[in-house]
Design a protein around this motif. Structure first.
Motif, PDB file in Angstrom:
ATOM      1  N   THR A  10      69.651  88.173  18.680  1.00  0.00           N
ATOM      2  CA  THR A  10      69.935  87.414  17.468  1.00  0.00           C
ATOM      3  C   THR A  10      71.110  88.044  16.736  1.00  0.00           C
ATOM      4  OG1 THR A  10      67.597  86.813  17.247  1.00  0.00           O
ATOM      5  CG2 THR A  10      68.970  86.554  15.311  1.00  0.00           C
ATOM      6  N   ILE A  18      71.739  83.509  14.247  1.00  0.00           N
ATOM      7  CA  ILE A  18      71.952  82.737  15.475  1.00  0.00           C
ATOM      8  C   ILE A  18      71.260  83.448  16.628  1.00  0.00           C
ATOM      9  CG2 ILE A  18      73.671  81.884  17.113  1.00  0.00           C
ATOM     10  CD1 ILE A  18      75.665  81.834  14.771  1.00  0.00           C
ATOM     11  N   GLU A 216      71.148  76.550  25.142  1.00  0.00           N
ATOM     12  CA  GLU A 216      70.739  77.013  23.814  1.00  0.00           C
ATOM     13  C   GLU A 216      69.899  78.285  23.896  1.00  0.00           C
ATOM     14  OE1 GLU A 216      68.867  73.727  21.879  1.00  0.00           O
ATOM     15  OE2 GLU A 216      70.743  72.637  21.580  1.00  0.00           O
TER      16      GLU A 216
END
Length: 343
Positions: A10, A18, A216
């Motif tokens: 992250t 993100i 993703e």
């Protein structure tokens, strides 16, 4: 060989957080060429950098050859990285050093004696096909030659694992194929485990045994390359397969294909392995009183054999058509899918 559990990365920004790699779990067998494919922003490059801790994981565990990489202190990690080679998209060579000096650099850092270092460098120069270019500088080399230097340098300390981060993305198609052939050769000669990051399905198709598809930050599909080509489940995977096969199987495209014909059946044939080399169409046409019209298709070679998709119209009496389809289904390894009866 490599076990990855719950790997997460992250990044914090001024406005939010993100997650580039999201709770990723994966096992990679020793000696295989494992491909990870995804579009830009999928998290694949972050993932590969987590494997040797060029990026520090936010959570999770990476175990290579029974050693927990994520638990090592800085000194232990420095030694362990000698067993994990890495090559990059833009080569990352030292421009003031010659070919042989670039390859020797990690050996110098490891404290290898000059005589042994020189011997190892020459072995690697021969292995990657750069004999005669030992004293050239990177500015005097082509893109493919630069990447060969990068590969040789990554192999200098005899690593167990080779990480390839978009290693062919900056190269033209012909040079890409030569570098991929070199990686296959190295994998076979050295029994080296290779993890290959790419956004090109051609690369996966040509040399990989297994593939994981990232989107993703997650792995959305994984498996044997041939099986993934045959039965892509996710939309992103289907798009990658279409890159190589050159045919779209969206419903609209199939409808357009079928609507051109007003008799017989439209059939999709999956050719796998040796069956891709069989003269199936002429054989079936001789055995049954039917006409076969090839509409579109493509056969491509993979590391595990050939794979192809062929769309055909089979015309004639219904009983003969059904018998021909039954024959293909029962007597060959070709998979058959009847797309539409257009009688």
């Amino acid at each position: 060989m490599i076990s990855i559990k719950g790997l997460t990365k992250t990044f914090a920004t001024p406005s939010n957080r993100i997650t580039a790699v999201d709770d990723l779990t994966l096992d990679i067998k020793e000696g295989e060429i494992f491909g990870v494919i995804g579009y830009s922003g999928a998290g694949k490059s972050t993932f590969v950098r987590l494997l040797n801790r060029l990026e520090e994981p936010s959570a999770g565990q990476v175990t290579i050859d029974n050693q927990d990489i994520t638990a090592l202190n800085s000194n232990q990690l420095r030694l362990t990285r000698q067993e994990i080679g890495m090559i990059f998209q833009h080569f990352n060579l030292l421009w003031s050093r010659t070919v042989k000096d670039n390859i020797a650099f990690p050996l110098e850092i490891s404290g290898v004696a000059k005589q042994e270092r020189d011997k190892r460098v020459q072995e690697l120069i021969n292995l990657v096909g750069l004999t005669g270019r030992e004293d050239a500088y990177p500015s005097q080399l082509s893109g493919g030659q630069k990447q060969r230097v990068g590969i040789a340098r990554a192999l200098a300390n005899r690593p167990k694992v080779l990480l390839c981060d978009e290693a062919t993305s900056a190269l033209d198609p012909e040079t890409t194929n030569s570098i991929l052939d070199l990686l296959v050769d190295i994998n076979a000669k050295l029994d080296l485990t290779i993890i290959l990051i790419t956004h090109e399905m051609h690369v996966i198709r040509k040399i990989c045994n297994q593939v994981a598809v990232m989107e993703e930050g997650k792995i959305v599909e994984q498996g044997d390359v041939l099986n993934v080509f045959r039965h892509p489940k996710q939309q992103v995977t289907q798009k990658f397969v279409e890159q190589v096969m050159g045919t779209s199987e969206e419903h609209g495209d199939v409808d357009e294909l079928v609507n051109r014909y007003d008799s017989g059946k439209i059939v999709k044939l999956h050719f796998i392995g040796e069956s891709a080399n069989q003269a199936l169409i002429s054989q079936v046409a001789k055995l049954f009183d039917i006409d076969i019209n090839i509409l579109q298709g493509k056969i491509t070679q993979m590391q595990q054999g050939a794979y192809g998709t062929l769309f055909v119209q089979i015309d004639g009496e219904k009983a003969e058509i059904d018998s021909a389809i039954a024959y293909i289904t029962e007597e060959t390894s070709v998979e058959v899918e009847v797309l539409r009866n257009v009688e």
